[in-house]
Write a protein that holds these residues in place. Structure first.
Motif, PDB file in Angstrom:
ATOM      1  N   GLN A 186      -3.122 -15.954  28.545  1.00  0.00           N
ATOM      2  CA  GLN A 186      -2.286 -16.011  29.736  1.00  0.00           C
ATOM      3  C   GLN A 186      -3.141 -16.064  31.005  1.00  0.00           C
ATOM      4  O   GLN A 186      -2.829 -16.805  31.946  1.00  0.00           O
ATOM      5  CB  GLN A 186      -1.342 -14.793  29.786  1.00  0.00           C
ATOM      6  N   GLU A 187      -4.225 -15.276  31.026  1.00  0.00           N
ATOM      7  CA  GLU A 187      -5.121 -15.285  32.181  1.00  0.00           C
ATOM      8  C   GLU A 187      -5.795 -16.658  32.332  1.00  0.00           C
ATOM      9  O   GLU A 187      -5.922 -17.183  33.449  1.00  0.00           O
ATOM     10  CB  GLU A 187      -6.190 -14.195  32.024  1.00  0.00           C
ATOM     11  N   ARG A 188      -6.208 -17.206  31.232  1.00  0.00           N
ATOM     12  CA  ARG A 188      -6.873 -18.504  31.277  1.00  0.00           C
ATOM     13  C   ARG A 188      -5.916 -19.603  31.737  1.00  0.00           C
ATOM     14  O   ARG A 188      -6.271 -20.457  32.558  1.00  0.00           O
ATOM     15  CB  ARG A 188      -7.447 -18.841  29.902  1.00  0.00           C
ATOM     16  N   GLU A 189      -4.698 -19.563  31.219  1.00  0.00           N
ATOM     17  CA  GLU A 189      -3.728 -20.587  31.593  1.00  0.00           C
ATOM     18  C   GLU A 189      -3.383 -20.489  33.078  1.00  0.00           C
ATOM     19  O   GLU A 189      -3.292 -21.502  33.781  1.00  0.00           O
ATOM     20  CB  GLU A 189      -2.469 -20.437  30.741  1.00  0.00           C
ATOM     21  N   ARG A 190      -3.185 -19.274  33.556  1.00  0.00           N
ATOM     22  CA  ARG A 190      -2.845 -19.083  34.970  1.00  0.00           C
ATOM     23  C   ARG A 190      -4.008 -19.508  35.867  1.00  0.00           C
ATOM     24  O   ARG A 190      -3.811 -20.167  36.893  1.00  0.00           O
ATOM     25  CB  ARG A 190      -2.498 -17.616  35.234  1.00  0.00           C
ATOM     26  N   ALA A 191      -5.243 -19.173  35.452  1.00  0.00           N
ATOM     27  CA  ALA A 191      -6.417 -19.541  36.234  1.00  0.00           C
ATOM     28  C   ALA A 191      -6.570 -21.059  36.329  1.00  0.00           C
ATOM     29  O   ALA A 191      -6.890 -21.604  37.393  1.00  0.00           O
ATOM     30  CB  ALA A 191      -7.671 -18.926  35.620  1.00  0.00           C
ATOM     31  N   TYR A 192      -6.303 -21.723  35.222  1.00  0.00           N
ATOM     32  CA  TYR A 192      -6.422 -23.178  35.213  1.00  0.00           C
ATOM     33  C   TYR A 192      -5.379 -23.814  36.138  1.00  0.00           C
ATOM     34  O   TYR A 192      -5.674 -24.755  36.885  1.00  0.00           O
ATOM     35  CB  TYR A 192      -6.255 -23.696  33.778  1.00  0.00           C
ATOM     36  N   GLY A 193      -4.158 -23.295  36.104  1.00  0.00           N
ATOM     37  CA  GLY A 193      -3.106 -23.818  36.975  1.00  0.00           C
ATOM     38  C   GLY A 193      -3.441 -23.628  38.444  1.00  0.00           C
ATOM     39  O   GLY A 193      -3.241 -24.540  39.262  1.00  0.00           O
ATOM     40  N   LEU A 194      -3.984 -22.467  38.785  1.00  0.00           N
ATOM     41  CA  LEU A 194      -4.355 -22.197  40.180  1.00  0.00           C
ATOM     42  C   LEU A 194      -5.535 -23.083  40.617  1.00  0.00           C
ATOM     43  O   LEU A 194      -5.584 -23.554  41.754  1.00  0.00           O
ATOM     44  CB  LEU A 194      -4.715 -20.716  40.345  1.00  0.00           C
ATOM     45  N   ALA A 195      -6.461 -23.291  39.695  1.00  0.00           N
ATOM     46  CA  ALA A 195      -7.617 -24.141  40.019  1.00  0.00           C
ATOM     47  C   ALA A 195      -7.165 -25.568  40.324  1.00  0.00           C
ATOM     48  O   ALA A 195      -7.655 -26.206  41.263  1.00  0.00           O
ATOM     49  CB  ALA A 195      -8.608 -24.139  38.856  1.00  0.00           C
ATOM     50  N   ARG A 196      -6.227 -26.073  39.557  1.00  0.00           N
ATOM     51  CA  ARG A 196      -5.727 -27.426  39.797  1.00  0.00           C
ATOM     52  C   ARG A 196      -5.033 -27.513  41.148  1.00  0.00           C
ATOM     53  O   ARG A 196      -5.140 -28.534  41.845  1.00  0.00           O
ATOM     54  CB  ARG A 196      -4.780 -27.838  38.665  1.00  0.00           C
ATOM     55  N   GLN A 197      -4.342 -26.443  41.519  1.00  0.00           N
ATOM     56  CA  GLN A 197      -3.699 -26.431  42.840  1.00  0.00           C
ATOM     57  C   GLN A 197      -4.742 -26.470  43.956  1.00  0.00           C
ATOM     58  O   GLN A 197      -4.567 -27.172  44.961  1.00  0.00           O
ATOM     59  CB  GLN A 197      -2.828 -25.179  42.984  1.00  0.00           C
ATOM     60  N   GLU A 198      -5.818 -25.723  43.788  1.00  0.00           N
ATOM     61  CA  GLU A 198      -6.874 -25.694  44.801  1.00  0.00           C
ATOM     62  C   GLU A 198      -7.532 -27.068  44.956  1.00  0.00           C
ATOM     63  O   GLU A 198      -7.905 -27.479  46.058  1.00  0.00           O
ATOM     64  CB  GLU A 198      -7.943 -24.656  44.427  1.00  0.00           C
TER      65      GLU A 198
END
Length: 223
Positions: A186-198
């Protein structure tokens, strides 16, 4: 009368001289015409190590092919480092910016080298033209990659504003977390989603990079 005799004497001297000059002129004209009509000697054909007779030169041909294959694979490995290391990729964003002529040129040269690479390097020994095309393609590929990488290193993130550079830095940290096997799925998935937004509107990650991250996250979720 004296004047007439002098003119006659002068003609005796000049007429033979004119005849000699005229004969010489005709001879020169004839020579020039023959030269102009003669077929031009064929220019010597350019040769390369692939045009030389077989035998002792086979070893030299094979060394050239082996060097090209090594340079091709080495340059592929250098590019793979960027695809596998997202932090490095974001340090040098020019390497993925397809609006950059040098970056576009490098990718085109990469495709050309892959197109001319035979299934087996040995196949090029019996095909001089294919060998020449492959060696030329690899040389262009290596040169283009060197130029693109040098430009990326020179510019780094200088083309981005301070706010954009901060967004890239945050994306780097998030992508490290997304690739961290110690983090929860869950942490990895959320981090990846936020990175794509950035990175939205700033940098496009290569397809292979995104696929590797997404496979890793999906694999952890499926466990």
């Amino acid at each position: 009368m004296g004047l007439l005799f002098r003119l006659a004497e002068l003609l005796v001297v000049i007429v033979p001289l004119i005849g000699v000059l005229y004969a010489g002129f005709k001879a020169f004209s004839s020579y020039a015409r023959r030269v102009g009509e003669a077929p031009a000697s064929p220019a010597p054909e350019k040769t390369s190590e692939f045009d030389r007779p077989a035998g002792g030169d086979d070893a030299a041909r094979w060394r050239a092919i082996a060097r090209a294959v090594g340079a091709h694979e080495g340059t592929d490995a250098r590019w793979l480092e960027y695809e596998l290391d997202t932090a490095k990729l974001l340090d040098f964003p020019v390497m993925t910016d397809m609006r950059e002529p040098l970056t576009m040129g490098f990718h085109k040269a990469k495709l050309r080298a892959e197109f001319h690479k035979p299934p087996r390097a040995e196949d090029l020994l019996d095909d001089p033209e294919a060998a020449r095309q492959y060696l030329d393609a690899v040389e262009h590929y290596v040169t283009a990659f060197d130029a693109a990488e040098a430009e990326a290193v020179r510019r780094r993130r200088a083309d981005f504003s301070r706010d954009e550079q901060q967004r890239i830095a945050r994306a780097q940290n998030l992508l490290r977390l997304a690739a961290d096997a110690a983090a929860t799925p869950q942490e990895r998935e959320r981090a990846y989603g936020l990175a794509r937004q950035e990175l939205e509107g700033l940098i496009v990650l290569p397809d292979s990079t995104r696929a590797a991250i997404e496979r890793g996250i999906a694999g952890e979720i499926d466990k």
